[in-house]
Design a protein around this motif. Structure first.
Motif, PDB file in Angstrom:
ATOM      1  N   LEU A   1      -0.891   2.168   4.861  1.00 23.82           N
ATOM      2  CA  LEU A   1       0.336   1.403   5.111  1.00 23.82           C
ATOM      3  C   LEU A   1       0.493   0.289   4.079  1.00 23.82           C
ATOM      4  N   ALA A   2      -0.614  -0.429   3.790  1.00 18.56           N
ATOM      5  CA  ALA A   2      -0.560  -1.500   2.794  1.00 18.56           C
ATOM      6  C   ALA A   2      -0.244  -0.935   1.412  1.00 18.56           C
TER       7      ALA A   2
ATOM      8  N   GLY B   1       3.371  -0.390   0.758  1.00 19.43           N
ATOM      9  CA  GLY B   1       4.102  -1.621   0.476  1.00 19.43           C
ATOM     10  C   GLY B   1       3.905  -2.143  -0.925  1.00 19.43           C
ATOM     11  N   VAL B   2       2.793  -1.798  -1.549  1.00 16.48           N
ATOM     12  CA  VAL B   2       2.471  -2.375  -2.861  1.00 16.48           C
ATOM     13  C   VAL B   2       2.610  -1.365  -3.994  1.00 16.48           C
ATOM     14  N   VAL B   3       2.139  -0.149  -3.766  1.00 10.53           N
ATOM     15  CA  VAL B   3       1.975   0.817  -4.849  1.00 10.53           C
ATOM     16  C   VAL B   3       3.261   1.560  -5.196  1.00 10.53           C
ATOM     17  N   PHE B   4       4.056   1.889  -4.159  1.00  8.32           N
ATOM     18  CA  PHE B   4       5.130   2.862  -4.356  1.00  8.32           C
ATOM     19  C   PHE B   4       6.521   2.260  -4.457  1.00  8.32           C
TER      20      PHE B   4
ATOM     21  N   ALA C   1       2.473  -9.112   4.348  1.00 16.20           N
ATOM     22  CA  ALA C   1       2.222  -8.288   5.525  1.00 16.20           C
ATOM     23  C   ALA C   1       3.427  -7.438   5.908  1.00 16.20           C
ATOM     24  N   VAL C   2       4.640  -7.871   5.496  1.00 18.37           N
ATOM     25  CA  VAL C   2       5.839  -7.109   5.868  1.00 18.37           C
ATOM     26  C   VAL C   2       6.198  -6.062   4.821  1.00 18.37           C
ATOM     27  N   PHE C   3       5.551  -6.098   3.649  1.00 19.62           N
ATOM     28  CA  PHE C   3       5.870  -5.138   2.592  1.00 19.62           C
ATOM     29  C   PHE C   3       5.708  -3.694   3.081  1.00 19.62           C
ATOM     30  N   GLY C   4       4.569  -3.405   3.722  1.00 19.84           N
ATOM     31  CA  GLY C   4       4.286  -2.050   4.171  1.00 19.84           C
ATOM     32  C   GLY C   4       5.331  -1.522   5.138  1.00 19.84           C
ATOM     33  N   PRO C   5       5.594  -2.232   6.258  1.00 19.28           N
ATOM     34  CA  PRO C   5       6.615  -1.747   7.210  1.00 19.28           C
ATOM     35  C   PRO C   5       7.998  -1.605   6.586  1.00 19.28           C
TER      36      PRO C   5
ATOM     37  N   MET D   1      -5.347   1.257  -7.756  1.00 15.74           N
ATOM     38  CA  MET D   1      -6.413   1.953  -7.051  1.00 15.74           C
ATOM     39  C   MET D   1      -7.536   1.011  -6.631  1.00 15.74           C
ATOM     40  N   GLY D   2      -7.799   0.000  -7.452  1.00 18.74           N
ATOM     41  CA  GLY D   2      -8.879  -0.928  -7.136  1.00 18.74           C
ATOM     42  C   GLY D   2      -8.627  -1.738  -5.884  1.00 18.74           C
ATOM     43  N   HIS D   3      -7.341  -1.930  -5.529  1.00 17.09           N
ATOM     44  CA  HIS D   3      -7.008  -2.708  -4.340  1.00 17.09           C
ATOM     45  C   HIS D   3      -7.208  -1.909  -3.056  1.00 17.09           C
ATOM     46  N   PHE D   4      -6.957  -0.598  -3.115  1.00 19.96           N
ATOM     47  CA  PHE D   4      -6.928   0.193  -1.880  1.00 19.96           C
ATOM     48  C   PHE D   4      -7.913   1.351  -1.871  1.00 19.96           C
ATOM     49  N   GLY D   5      -8.342   1.805  -3.044  1.00 21.91           N
ATOM     50  CA  GLY D   5      -9.120   3.023  -3.113  1.00 21.91           C
ATOM     51  C   GLY D   5      -8.213   4.228  -3.233  1.00 21.91           C
ATOM     52  N   ALA D   6      -8.760   5.336  -3.715  1.00 22.64           N
ATOM     53  CA  ALA D   6      -7.954   6.533  -3.936  1.00 22.64           C
ATOM     54  C   ALA D   6      -7.466   7.192  -2.649  1.00 22.64           C
ATOM     55  N   PRO D   7      -8.293   7.327  -1.598  1.00 21.60           N
ATOM     56  CA  PRO D   7      -7.832   8.055  -0.396  1.00 21.60           C
ATOM     57  C   PRO D   7      -6.554   7.506   0.236  1.00 21.60           C
ATOM     58  N   PRO D   8      -6.387   6.169   0.439  1.00 17.92           N
ATOM     59  CA  PRO D   8      -5.137   5.689   1.029  1.00 17.92           C
ATOM     60  C   PRO D   8      -3.918   5.997   0.173  1.00 17.92           C
ATOM     61  N   ILE D   9      -4.060   5.909  -1.148  1.00 19.71           N
ATOM     62  CA  ILE D   9      -2.933   6.186  -2.038  1.00 19.71           C
ATOM     63  C   ILE D   9      -2.562   7.663  -1.977  1.00 19.71           C
TER      64      ILE D   9
END
Length: 641
Positions: free
Chosen positions: A29-30, A33-36, A184-188, A252-260
């Motif tokens: 979810l995070a 909000g940040v990557v895409f 925190a609201v970026f993702g939703p 990728m460093g912020h979240f790791g590959a699997p969440p992305i």
């Protein structure tokens, strides 16, 4: 007082394990909000740019099938296969982005100096192009969202540019307070955005199911074969659907590959595919909707809410690019490609939340110039793409050297794995070269200026280091100290900490101190800060100490290019080596060099003058090293280059 980037081959990983289990959905979810944000707002302007009358491509069903087929399969091949499957495996201890990839590639060919130098220049140019992308992305994203007002209320058309500028100025001014409060609201918000993309696209696709024929890759191939040159020109606009792909790797460093990967395949890619199909379906039924196909997908009552949602989504997309520019600037400073700049932390909890004032205001000035100068998202679309495709092409090149020389894969396999993507990237980049006259010169000019600054700073630092070594002559630090102590100089109480750019060179500050004060402290430390070509260095490996002479020590503090430099904190590790440093009785000696450009074999005189100007105006070394202001002594010296 930071040493040049040093080679560090401590076992690169070919895949980032990342989180699993309960943490994965939250991180996914995070990541949304940040990557895409960048790639997620591309539907706002891609289709109307492709079929812009200035490009000469007529709007008809066959061309719609071909263009949407190219968009769909470009997303599949470039984003899904290249970045999500392949490139994200080429991580530098879990970190992604072109600077991390550059460090990994250059360290893998450390035994080939000439090749390493070429890769460094290539990577630095790719990083410089990112700044050009960082200017165009906020401008085109926010402007394309606000342009929806022209559909909702045509009388508001004259206010589109002023409203866009107000939103952008507010965004950049707010950077100094950070994004911790609203992050925190970026993702939703972005989840809502992608759901709207998917639902609106699905509704129009169901109304005109013939558009599903565009999923056939042969439609795109037939389009290219039939139109030839026109199709090649269209590729320069099709690539707008891919902008932001580099962010998947960079973050990728912020979240790791699997969440992305989870976010991309479960939500983002399906939503984008459905929306492009929906826009195509709409244009089949109503060619007049080409004026702004995205906003024409919605009924009149939904236009104002969609303008608001689109504006918020584009602000989030812009925030990700701006934050990325800050992060890359910090990494470039650490690796020695940019002069020190003031870096402010905007969060007490997250070390990655930073604000770089100089970059912020330069970006804002450039973004304002882009919005006013180009005037519409369609015109900006003509300028967009060249920086993005250039960075993509360089990323592919660097990846080859990682999988060949760091992972030691078979040469033929490496050529086949990266060669396929290289041809695609080169095709997109070549198509965008046609847009230089239309506006592509703008981000390219920004990239070339940044590259000149980075290359000049890197070369100038190396020249200063070579000059310092030449001054030291044949007498390294240890023999010098042995000779000095044999003369029994006057010793005074306390600890003197001399910051040195090279552990084997006698610091200018020591020579000046001996010349002017004729004393030597009871304990002397020669400290070198070395930035390794890895993102972070473990605390246990932070500090190494060796004795030069009685009560004289050589200390090396190692950091990764994403670590926070804090020399006093690191020196607390000397306790483990039998030294207890008392802050109130420790003095830090710095050498401040005045660079004097001279004609010679170094750089052209104009570059030497540029370096001298940057060296004169760089941020305070004591602040950068986190030294206590009341314990710092700076001694000046003149250096001719």
């Amino acid at each position: 007082m930071t040493a040049s980037a040093t080679t560090h081959k401590s076992g690169t990983t070919s895949a980032h394990a990342g989180p699993t289990g309960a943490a994965l959905p939250g991180l996914a979810l995070a990541a949304i909000g940040v990557v895409f944000g960048d790639i997620g707002t591309s539907p706002l302007y891609t289709m109307k740019t492709v079929f812009d009358p200035a490009n000469g491509l007529p709007l008809n069903q066959a061309n719609l099938f071909g263009v949407i087929s190219l968009i769909f399969w470009s997303l599949m091949v470039v984003v899904s296969l290249k970045y999500v499957v392949l490139i994200m495996r080429a991580n530098n201890h879990g970190e992604g982005g072109i600077m991390a990839l550059l460090a990994l590639a250059s360290s893998s060919v450390a035994d080939r100096p000439r090749l390493r130098h070429v890769l460094l220049l290539l990577g630095v140019f790719g990083a410089a192009l990112f700044y050009g992308d960082g200017v165009i992305t906020p401008a085109i994203s926010v402007l394309s969202a606000v342009e929806g007002l022209e559909i909702a209320a045509p009388k508001l058309a004259p206010y589109v540019i002023p409203i866009t500028l107000a939103v952008l100025v507010g965004l950049f001014v707010a950077q100094k307070w950070g994004t911790a409060g609203i992050g925190a609201v970026f993702g939703p918000v972005m989840v809502a955005w992608f759901l709207v993309l998917a639902v609106s696209g699905l509704m129009h696709t169901v109304s005109t199911p013939a558009i599903l024929a565009a999923l056939n890759p042969f439609e795109g191939l037939a389009f290219c074969m039939h139109h030839g040159w026109l199709a090649f020109i269209a590729l320069g606009s099709v690539v707008l659907a891919l902008t932001g792909a580099e962010a998947l790797y960079a973050d990728m460093g912020h979240f790791g590959a699997p969440p992305i990967r989870l976010s991309w395949f479960v939500l983002v890619f399906p939503a984008l595919a459905l929306n492009y199909l929906g826009q195509g379906a709409l244009l089949i039924r109503d060619p007049e909707a080409l004026e702004n196909p995205f906003f024409h997908m919605f009924p009149p009552w939904a236009l104002v809410p969609m303008v608001i949602l689109a504006t918020v989504a584009t602000v989030i997309a812009s925030q990700a690019v701006i934050s990325g520019a800050y992060s890359m600037t910090k990494q470039a400073v650490q690796l020695g490609f940019l002069p020190r700049m003031a870096v402010k932390h905007t969060s007490d909890e997250q070390i990655g939340q930073i604000y770089v004032p100089a970059i912020n205001w330069l970006l804002l000035a450039s973004v304002i110039a882009a919005v006013i100068g180009f005037g519409s998202s369609t015109n900006l679309g003509a300028a967009y793409g060249i920086a993005v495709t250039g960075t993509m092409l360089i990323t592919t090149c660097l990846t080859f050297y990682v999988i060949r020389y760091a992972w030691h894969y078979n040469w033929l396999l490496c050529v086949m794995a990266t060669g396929f993507f290289f041809v695609i990237d080169l095709t997109f980049f070549s198509a965008n070269l046609l847009k230089i006259v239309q506006g592509g010169w703008f981000p390219l000019l920004i990239g070339l200026l940044i590259f000149t600054v980075m290359a000049t700073w890197g070369r100038g630092r190396q020249m200063m280091l070579d000059e310092a070594r030449a001054r030291a002559g044949a007498t390294p630090l240890k023999p010098f100290m042995d000779s000095l102590l044999a003369q029994r100089p006057v010793r005074v109480a306390g600890t003197a900490i001399f910051m040195s750019i090279d552990p084997n060179v006698v610091p200018h500050a020591l020579l000046n101190n001996l010349e002017h004060n004729a004393v030597l402290h009871g304990r002397v430390l020669f400290v070198t800060v070395a930035v390794q070509e890895v993102p972070r260095v473990a605390e246990a490996e932070r500090i190494t100490v060796s004795m030069l002479a009685p009560e004289c020590y050589q200390v090396t503090i190692s950091y990764g290019f994403k670590d926070e430099v804090d020399v006093p904190r690191a020196l607390q590790g000397c306790t483990a080596h039998g030294m207890v440093l008392e802050p109130a009785r420790s003095s830090y000696f710095l050498s401040r060099a005045t660079v004097v450009p001279t004609l010679g074999a170094g750089m052209p005189l104009w570059r030497e003058k540029l370096f001298a100007t940057m060296a004169h105006n760089i941020g305070n070394a004591a602040d950068y090293l986190k030294l206590p202001a009341n314990r710092v002594i700076e001694l000046g010296t003149r250096v001719e280059i």
